[in-house]
Enzyme design. Structure first.
Site, PDB file in Angstrom:
ATOM      1  N   PRO A 162       0.792  -1.229   0.000  1.00 47.61           N
ATOM      2  CA  PRO A 162       0.000   0.000   0.000  1.00 47.61           C
ATOM      3  C   PRO A 162       0.829   1.286   0.000  1.00 47.61           C
ATOM      4  O   PRO A 162       1.840   1.376   0.684  1.00 47.61           O
ATOM      5  CB  PRO A 162      -0.824  -0.105   1.288  1.00 47.61           C
ATOM      6  N   ASN A 163       0.353   2.228  -0.788  1.00 43.81           N
ATOM      7  CA  ASN A 163       0.912   3.579  -0.900  1.00 43.81           C
ATOM      8  C   ASN A 163       2.213   3.667  -1.689  1.00 43.81           C
ATOM      9  O   ASN A 163       2.704   4.770  -1.936  1.00 43.81           O
ATOM     10  CB  ASN A 163       1.110   4.235   0.485  1.00 43.81           C
ATOM     11  N   ARG A 174       4.740  12.391  -3.030  1.00 46.57           N
ATOM     12  CA  ARG A 174       4.720  12.960  -1.677  1.00 46.57           C
ATOM     13  C   ARG A 174       5.932  12.435  -0.921  1.00 46.57           C
ATOM     14  O   ARG A 174       6.481  11.391  -1.256  1.00 46.57           O
ATOM     15  CB  ARG A 174       3.462  12.528  -0.914  1.00 46.57           C
ATOM     16  N   TYR A 218      11.325   9.041   0.844  1.00 47.11           N
ATOM     17  CA  TYR A 218      11.332   7.958  -0.143  1.00 47.11           C
ATOM     18  C   TYR A 218      11.981   8.328  -1.481  1.00 47.11           C
ATOM     19  O   TYR A 218      12.060   7.487  -2.371  1.00 47.11           O
ATOM     20  CB  TYR A 218       9.889   7.489  -0.407  1.00 47.11           C
ATOM     21  N   ASN A 232       8.149  -5.482  -1.158  1.00 53.13           N
ATOM     22  CA  ASN A 232       8.066  -4.390  -0.187  1.00 53.13           C
ATOM     23  C   ASN A 232       6.607  -4.375   0.293  1.00 53.13           C
ATOM     24  O   ASN A 232       5.735  -3.829  -0.390  1.00 53.13           O
ATOM     25  CB  ASN A 232       8.441  -3.050  -0.823  1.00 53.13           C
ATOM     26  N   ALA A 291       3.269  -0.789   4.663  1.00 52.10           N
ATOM     27  CA  ALA A 291       2.707  -0.763   6.027  1.00 52.10           C
ATOM     28  C   ALA A 291       2.235  -2.143   6.487  1.00 52.10           C
ATOM     29  O   ALA A 291       2.199  -2.419   7.693  1.00 52.10           O
ATOM     30  CB  ALA A 291       1.569   0.247   6.088  1.00 52.10           C
ATOM     31  N   GLU A 303      12.694  -9.387   1.427  1.00 51.85           N
ATOM     32  CA  GLU A 303      11.913  -8.222   1.877  1.00 51.85           C
ATOM     33  C   GLU A 303      12.742  -6.960   1.631  1.00 51.85           C
ATOM     34  O   GLU A 303      13.938  -6.926   1.955  1.00 51.85           O
ATOM     35  CB  GLU A 303      11.615  -8.376   3.381  1.00 51.85           C
ATOM     36  N   HIS A 360      12.777  -2.664   2.071  1.00 50.40           N
ATOM     37  CA  HIS A 360      12.225  -1.381   2.534  1.00 50.40           C
ATOM     38  C   HIS A 360      13.120  -0.270   2.025  1.00 50.40           C
ATOM     39  O   HIS A 360      14.345  -0.322   2.217  1.00 50.40           O
ATOM     40  CB  HIS A 360      12.132  -1.328   4.060  1.00 50.40           C
ATOM     41  N   ARG A 362      13.168   4.970  12.196  1.00 53.91           N
ATOM     42  CA  ARG A 362      11.899   5.685  12.163  1.00 53.91           C
ATOM     43  C   ARG A 362      11.061   5.354  13.410  1.00 53.91           C
ATOM     44  O   ARG A 362      11.589   4.880  14.411  1.00 53.91           O
ATOM     45  CB  ARG A 362      11.178   5.357  10.844  1.00 53.91           C
TER      46      ARG A 362
HETATM   47  O1  CA2 Z   1      10.546   2.136   3.603  1.00 55.91           O
HETATM   48  C1  CA2 Z   1       9.698   1.459   3.009  1.00 55.91           C
HETATM   49  O2  CA2 Z   1       9.881   0.958   1.918  1.00 55.91           O
HETATM   50  C2  CA2 Z   1       8.314   1.230   3.645  1.00 55.91           C
HETATM   51  O3  CA2 Z   1       7.924  -0.110   3.374  1.00 55.91           O
HETATM   52  C3  CA2 Z   1       7.391   2.224   2.967  1.00 55.91           C
HETATM   53  C4  CA2 Z   1       5.972   2.244   3.542  1.00 55.91           C
HETATM   54  C5  CA2 Z   1       6.000   2.349   5.072  1.00 55.91           C
HETATM   55  O4  CA2 Z   1       4.690   2.195   5.595  1.00 55.91           O
HETATM   56  C6  CA2 Z   1       6.914   1.302   5.708  1.00 55.91           C
HETATM   57  O5  CA2 Z   1       6.940   1.500   7.107  1.00 55.91           O
HETATM   58  C7  CA2 Z   1       8.326   1.414   5.155  1.00 55.91           C
HETATM   59  C8  CA2 Z   1       5.187   3.432   2.952  1.00 55.91           C
HETATM   60  C9  CA2 Z   1       5.070   3.379   1.436  1.00 55.91           C
HETATM   61  C10 CA2 Z   1       5.015   4.725   0.779  1.00 55.91           C
HETATM   62  O6  CA2 Z   1       4.102   5.595   1.436  1.00 55.91           O
HETATM   63  C11 CA2 Z   1       3.922   6.854   0.968  1.00 55.91           C
HETATM   64  C12 CA2 Z   1       2.900   7.598   1.557  1.00 55.91           C
HETATM   65  C13 CA2 Z   1       2.649   8.878   1.128  1.00 55.91           C
HETATM   66  C14 CA2 Z   1       3.421   9.432   0.098  1.00 55.91           C
HETATM   67  C15 CA2 Z   1       4.432   8.698  -0.489  1.00 55.91           C
HETATM   68  C16 CA2 Z   1       4.674   7.404  -0.062  1.00 55.91           C
END
Ligand code: CA2
Length: 146
Positions: free
Chosen positions: A11-12, A19, A24, A75, A78, A99, A101, A108
């Site tokens: 997700p996301n 964003r 990221y 990946n 969340a 896996e 990240h 974090r």
């Molecule tokens: O560091 C990573 O790759 C994560 O898997 C990214 C996830 C986060 O929930 C994990 O804790 C670590 C989040 C994916 C991207 O989320 C975004 C949200 C809003 C804007 C851009 C990216």
């Protein structure tokens, strides 16, 4: 014949590059997927990329991967921190699971420090940015060749 690897994003990840570039980076999901396919060719891997914001869809794809793919680079985003369902599905997959990240989840918030998926992963790449996907693919190729 080239080994088949499924690159799965949770997700996301489709929001990358739009964003939070400070966390990221500026690369988009399309950039990451194109690079994974290109890197895969260099490693003699046939790479298929999928992304979903839905836990059940990710679980179904992991179940289906049992028939179709030799390894999974994932990946779980969340869902890493919450999903026993994804962990259980990965336990039923017999090939290597790596896996990835993008960010260093250990630098974090505390709730990101634990990943259920890590209990199944044969390798974990954390905090290497989007380069982590290439590292994950490389380790999958290594495990598949030994
Ligand atoms: O560091 C990573 O790759 C994560 O898997 C990214 C996830 C986060 O929930 C994990 O804790 C670590 C989040 C994916 C991207 O989320 C975004 C949200 C809003 C804007 C851009 C990216």
């Amino acid at each position: 014949m080239a080994h088949k690897v499924l690159v799965l994003n949770g997700p996301n990840i489709n929001m990358l590059g739009k964003r939070q570039p400070e966390v990221y980076g500026f690369e988009t999901l399309s950039d990451i997927e194109a690079t994974c396919i290109k890197n895969g060719l260099d490693m003699d891997l046939s790479v298929t990329c999928k992304q979903s914001n839905y836990e059940g869809e990710l679980i179904t794809w992991i179940q289906e991967a049992r028939e179709e793919f030799d390894a999974i680079v994932m990946n779980p985003a969340a869902y890493s921190h919450t999903s026993i369902g994804i962990l259980d599905a990965l336990h039923a997959f017999e090939g290597p699971v790596i896996e990835v990240h993008i960010s260093n989840i250990h630098k974090r918030e505390g709730f990101r420090h634990h990943s259920y998926v890590s209990q199944r992963a044969d390798g974990i790449v954390v905090g290497c940015g989007t380069h982590g996907y290439e590292l994950g693919l490389r380790h999958a190729a290594h495990l598949l060749s030994t």
